[in-house]
Every structure is written in C-alpha cells, then in structure tokens.
Design an enzyme around this catalytic site. Structure first.
Site, PDB file in Angstrom:
ATOM      1  N   SER A 183       0.844  -1.192   0.000  1.00  0.00           N
ATOM      2  CA  SER A 183       0.000   0.000   0.000  1.00  0.00           C
ATOM      3  C   SER A 183       0.882   1.245   0.000  1.00  0.00           C
ATOM      4  O   SER A 183       1.922   1.277   0.663  1.00  0.00           O
ATOM      5  CB  SER A 183      -0.882   0.007   1.241  1.00  0.00           C
ATOM      6  OG  SER A 183      -1.656   1.187   1.267  1.00  0.00           O
ATOM      7  N   ASN A 227       9.580   8.428   3.483  1.00  0.00           N
ATOM      8  CA  ASN A 227       8.435   9.135   2.913  1.00  0.00           C
ATOM      9  C   ASN A 227       7.484   9.639   3.981  1.00  0.00           C
ATOM     10  O   ASN A 227       7.328   9.036   5.041  1.00  0.00           O
ATOM     11  CB  ASN A 227       7.679   8.232   1.922  1.00  0.00           C
ATOM     12  CG  ASN A 227       6.641   7.379   2.619  1.00  0.00           C
ATOM     13  OD1 ASN A 227       5.530   7.834   2.896  1.00  0.00           O
ATOM     14  ND2 ASN A 227       6.989   6.137   2.955  1.00  0.00           N
ATOM     15  N   ALA A 228       6.881  10.773   3.677  1.00  0.00           N
ATOM     16  CA  ALA A 228       5.754  11.274   4.477  1.00  0.00           C
ATOM     17  C   ALA A 228       4.802  11.926   3.491  1.00  0.00           C
ATOM     18  O   ALA A 228       4.895  13.111   3.202  1.00  0.00           O
ATOM     19  CB  ALA A 228       6.215  12.277   5.519  1.00  0.00           C
ATOM     20  N   GLY A 281       1.514  11.795   3.818  1.00  0.00           N
ATOM     21  CA  GLY A 281       0.415  12.390   4.577  1.00  0.00           C
ATOM     22  C   GLY A 281      -0.943  11.824   4.218  1.00  0.00           C
ATOM     23  O   GLY A 281      -1.947  12.537   4.242  1.00  0.00           O
ATOM     24  N   ASN A 296      -4.836  -0.177   8.025  1.00  0.00           N
ATOM     25  CA  ASN A 296      -3.550   0.457   8.272  1.00  0.00           C
ATOM     26  C   ASN A 296      -3.531   0.936   9.723  1.00  0.00           C
ATOM     27  O   ASN A 296      -4.058   1.990  10.045  1.00  0.00           O
ATOM     28  CB  ASN A 296      -3.362   1.619   7.292  1.00  0.00           C
ATOM     29  CG  ASN A 296      -2.042   2.332   7.474  1.00  0.00           C
ATOM     30  OD1 ASN A 296      -1.283   2.021   8.407  1.00  0.00           O
ATOM     31  ND2 ASN A 296      -1.757   3.283   6.613  1.00  0.00           N
ATOM     32  N   CYS A 352       0.355   3.762  10.314  1.00  0.00           N
ATOM     33  CA  CYS A 352       0.949   4.844   9.531  1.00  0.00           C
ATOM     34  C   CYS A 352       1.806   5.704  10.460  1.00  0.00           C
ATOM     35  O   CYS A 352       1.302   6.246  11.437  1.00  0.00           O
ATOM     36  CB  CYS A 352      -0.128   5.708   8.885  1.00  0.00           C
ATOM     37  SG  CYS A 352       0.581   7.165   8.091  1.00  0.00           S
ATOM     38  N   LYS A 411      -2.513  -4.433   9.265  1.00  0.00           N
ATOM     39  CA  LYS A 411      -1.131  -4.078   8.954  1.00  0.00           C
ATOM     40  C   LYS A 411      -0.520  -3.361  10.140  1.00  0.00           C
ATOM     41  O   LYS A 411      -0.982  -2.302  10.560  1.00  0.00           O
ATOM     42  CB  LYS A 411      -1.063  -3.181   7.715  1.00  0.00           C
ATOM     43  CG  LYS A 411       0.382  -2.852   7.316  1.00  0.00           C
ATOM     44  CD  LYS A 411       0.442  -2.171   5.964  1.00  0.00           C
ATOM     45  CE  LYS A 411       1.877  -1.869   5.566  1.00  0.00           C
ATOM     46  NZ  LYS A 411       1.954  -1.243   4.241  1.00  0.00           N
ATOM     47  N   GLY A 453      12.366  -0.017   2.513  1.00  0.00           N
ATOM     48  CA  GLY A 453      13.430  -0.533   1.658  1.00  0.00           C
ATOM     49  C   GLY A 453      14.405  -1.439   2.405  1.00  0.00           C
ATOM     50  O   GLY A 453      14.167  -1.819   3.557  1.00  0.00           O
TER      51      GLY A 453
END
Lengths: 251, 270
Positions: free
Chosen positions: B21, B70-71, B73, B126, B129, B164, B215
């Site tokens: 996702s 990453n962000a 948002g 989710n 996050c 998740k 990653g």
C-alpha cells in the site's frame, strides 16, 4: 538521492525569467539527458520540479531558468547557500542520429534548450528554435545561453517583437513557406501549442512533446503526476512523449 | 514452469507478490499500471472517509543506504475513490484489497463497509501509519486499540480483514490481539518512523520532518518480526519491508510469510 547543491549566482533575464546556477557538491550517478528534470529542494520551504536548463559534466554545474510564481520559486531567486537536487528524473531525449532539430517553445518551455543544443552540438546536429511569449518584455536573447543554434525565431502575442502571433502559427507558416526539413521536432509549452506542433509535424516519426503536470515525489510512488486518462506517470514515462502517444489528450 | 500460485484470503493468486500500500493505488489508472507490472493482487493506497491532500513536497527521498523515507500524509481520494479502482481491477481480472485508514473506530468501519460494497476482495487496516497524527501509529502500539478496531470492522464485514502493523515492542502482542479480534491475517511490517537531516542546510528534508523508512534497511527487522509472529501464532502473514529480489521474497517465506508486498523495490526496479 538528494545531491547537495550550492547556489553560485542568479541573474534576471527579462521581465519574467530568471536563471540560477548551482554547483553540485557530489557527482551525480549518471549524466542527465536533455529534457530530463530535477526536483529542487529549497530547504524548509518547498520542492519544485524544474527542467534542466544546462549542465556541465566537467564541473558539475547545473542551471535552471524559471519564473517566480510562488514561495518556492521566490526562494530560488532570493536565497543563497545550499539547496538539494533530486534527479535526474524522467526519460529525456537522445539527440544522436539527428541532423536538424526543430525546438518549439511556449513561455518557460524555452528552459531546456541550452542543454539540448549543447548535446546536439556534441552529436552533430543543429537546432532551429521558435520561441513564443505573450509580451515582448518577457523575451531574452536565447543565443547568449545556448550554443549551436540554427535559425532562431521569436514570436509575441502583443506583436512588439518578432513575429506577431503565437509559436505554433509561425511553425505552420515556416513549414508552408520552406517545407519540412527536420528529422526531430520537440515542443515544450502549453498543451494547446503542443497539439498544434504535433499536428504541424504529423507524418514525422520523431516528433515529441514535453508535458507538464503536478509532480510531487518524482519517483513513481505517489501517482500525483498521472496523465489521466492514460495509465502513464509523467515522472517515469515522461516528461517527453511521442506525439502519437499523447496527441488525443493535448489541447 | 514451476507453479507459484497460492491461495490466501479465499483468493487464488498467480504468485505471492503483491504491491505494498502507498505505491500508486489512488486512481483507476494506477491500478492499470500496477497490473501491467505483474502484481498478483492490488493493494490500494490507504483510503480515509474524506479526501486528503497530503503534505506538500518533499514527501519522498531516496537515501544513500538504499532506503527511502516518505511522508505523503495519507493523500487519497476518500471513499468515493474506492469503487472506480475496484471496478478497474475487476475488468483486469485481478483481486484488489483496499487499505483502510481512520482517525477513529467509526471511520475504519465506514471505509471498510464502503470497500465491501464496492466489491473489494478484502481490506487491510492500516494500524501503523507513522506519519499522520491520530491515524495509525498510536493505535498500532496499543494492543487493546488494535483489538477494538479489528473487532469492529471484522464483525460487520464478510470479506477478509488484514491488520497491517508496524514495528514496535508490542508487535507480537498486537498481532495476537488482531487475530483474536477476527483478522484473517497480518501484514508485517509498515515503514518505521525515521528522519533525515541535510547537513549542508542543517534542515530536515521532508516537509513533515519525520517520515517512514522503507526498503532494504528495514528488511532484517521485518524478517525478525515475521519470524517471531509466525512462531507464536502460525497465522497468515504477508511480509513487507525491503523486498526487492526473489531472494528477499524467499527469505520472508522462510520466516513464515505466505506472500510478500513490494513497495520501495518497485521504485528501485523501474
């Protein structure tokens, strides 16, 4: 990767355009291709997609030509010191194998010309240029920034300098007057102009346009630069597309 | 040729590789792109009730250690974006799982119901996050909240529910509580809250300052979590975190995962 970049200078080119020169403090992994772009990070303020206007692989200097449209570009003009360069992004174009190139630019679409013509000189081609802007005071002498240019035409919609009208109508006139002599055509500018450039060069295999859309991550993750309704992302599949791929979404 | 097909969540998948996702997944055309790249099942971007614009750029940077930060948002089109994506996946013959976010219990339930109504094959809650306050991370580290969210969603849905979870000291306990509450499986792990400061300008790069690390750098952590959770519960686990080669996928499967999700690896292999 974010490459640290030191701003060396900024110069006002005309009523609308500025040129900023940066030195990359780390060598990029690969050399850019003409019409690729970077995301330039203005620390603490913004990150903005910019065409690579020129790049010198010997001293890692990179220039951009831009218009001030908001806080980010104001920061590019007014701030000094360190910036960050994410790139080189997109697919770009390879000039080898072409002898004569027509570059049609609308407004800031002129930005990638210096690097394109530099690469063209290396691979043995000449670039003819048609650059159209709204008002004469927006123009500057592009020959001062780009090497190896052939014929250069300026067009203004206020009819103060050069041809009176827009870039694509001049292209149409040139083609009618002296025939089609280019093996590669590249258009960069507003969508309507690109459509007309594609139409004027129909039948030519290698006619390309560089598109614009909202670019956020630049790496194909966020999907902001989707070229709806095509299943294509500008940051990975573009910004340069063959006219035949995108003609139906232009204009 | 070897058969890589698997059956999970009541779905027959051609192979065990899904997208993670957050990689595209907010427009029907994104579904086209993901299917074209060969994922056996599509997972959408996390969807909230209302559309969200997300953070201004920079939202993603590639790190020199091979990872990404990453962000975004939770930028997403809101529940109205679900049906067009599900419809597109159906036309392309691929199952689709809707990733669901929420600021409270009600939002998780309402978005999940919408996903089921649209015909999604499942939902992935989710619960982890790392980037948006009130959405996820605070929930995921609290096993009793995980239980409540999963229970409230699973009790009203017919389609399977995945939970998740992210990396935390309580991930094993939270996993157990999610299963107990009716989760059909677990996706392990989400990105890990992290930061990157540019030493030249002396400023954090992401506009949100913090971001989620993904990653190769997080793979050993994800492998460990999958291994521990599988050993404890023998549950259905979809492994996620740094999969960028067949060997990475095999490692997750050896650790106890039935399938894997690819996020950063998708960016690296373009």
């Amino acid at each position: 990767m974010l490459i640290p970049a030191l701003k060396i200078s900024v110069e006002k080119l005309s009523s609308s355009y500025y040129r900023a020169l940066f030195k990359l403090l780390e060598p990029p992994r690969i050399e850019p291709k003409p019409l690729q772009f970077i995301n330039i990070w203005i620390p603490g303020l913004d990150e903005a997609p910019m065409s690579i206007s020129d790049y010198n692989a010997e001293d890692y200097t990179l220039s951009i030509i831009f218009k001030v449209v908001g806080d980010g570009t104001r920061g590019l003009r007014d701030r000094n010191g360190f910036f960050g360069v994410k790139g080189f992004l997109g697919n770009g174009i390879d000039t080898s194998g072409y002898d004569r190139v027509l570059f049609v630019a609308g407004g800031s679409g002129i930005a990638p010309l210096p690097f394109l013509s530099r690469k063209c000189v290396e691979s043995g081609c000449i670039v003819d240029v048609v650059w159209g802007v709204r008002r004469g005071d927006m123009l500057f002498n592009i020959g001062k920034h780009a090497v190896g240019l052939g014929e250069v035409y300026y067009t203004t919609e206020d009819c103060t300098i050069g041809y009176c009208g827009n870039a694509s109508s001049l292209v149409r006139e040139i083609v009618e007057r002296s025939g089609f002599k280019w093996s590669l055509v590249i258009g960069v500018g507003p969508s309507q102009m690109l459509r007309e450039v594609c139409y004027a060069s129909r039948g030519l295999q290698d006619s390309y346009v560089s598109l614009e859309t909202m670019v956020k991550c630049g790496l194909g993750a966020c999907g902001s630069c989707l070229l709806k309704p095509l299943p294509k992302l500008l940051c990975l599949d573009g910004p340069v597309f063959k006219c035949s791929e995108v003609y139906h979404i232009l204009g | 040729m070897a058969n890589l097909g698997i059956r999970i969540l009541g779905l027959n998948l051609e192979h065990p590789v899904l997208n993670a996702s957050g990689i595209l997944g907010s427009e029907p055309e994104h579904v086209d792109i993901l299917v074209k790249h060969g994922f056996s099942c599509i997972v959408t971007k996390t969807i909230t009730l209302e559309p969200r614009k997300g953070y201004p750029p920079p939202i993603l940077i590639e790190l020199d250690n091979g990872g990404y930060l990453n962000a975004v948002g939770l930028a997403n089109p809101g529940v109205r974006g679900i049906c067009p994506m599900v419809e597109r996946a159906r036309l392309l013959g691929r199952p689709i799982i809707v990733s669901v976010g929420g600021g409270d219990l009600r939002e998780y339930v309402e978005v999940s119901i919408k996903a089921e109504e649209c015909g999604a094959s499942g939902v992935e809650l989710n619960l982890s996050c790392p980037n948006v306050r009130g959405f996820g991370l605070e929930l995921g580290v609290d096993p009793s909240m995980v239980y409540r969210v999963v229970r409230d969603v699973a009790s009203v849905l017919k389609i399977p529910v995945l939970a998740k979870l992210g990396f935390s000291d309580k991930v094993i306990e939270s996993s157990g509580r999610a299963l107990e509450a009716g989760a059909a499986g677990l996706t392990l792990i989400n990105t890990i809250k992290a930061m990157y400061i540019d030493v030249y300008s002396a400023k954090p790069v992401l506009s949100n300052k913090y971001g989620g690390l993904s990653g190769p750098p997080i793979k050993p952590i994800a492998i460990r979590v999958v291994y521990d959770v599988y050993r404890e519960y023998r549950a259905l686990i979809i492994g996620c975190g740094g999969v960028s080669s067949w060997r990475d996928a095999a490692e997750f499967i050896l650790a106890g995962a039935r399938a894997v999700q690819v996020g950063s690896g998708f960016l690296r292999n373009k």
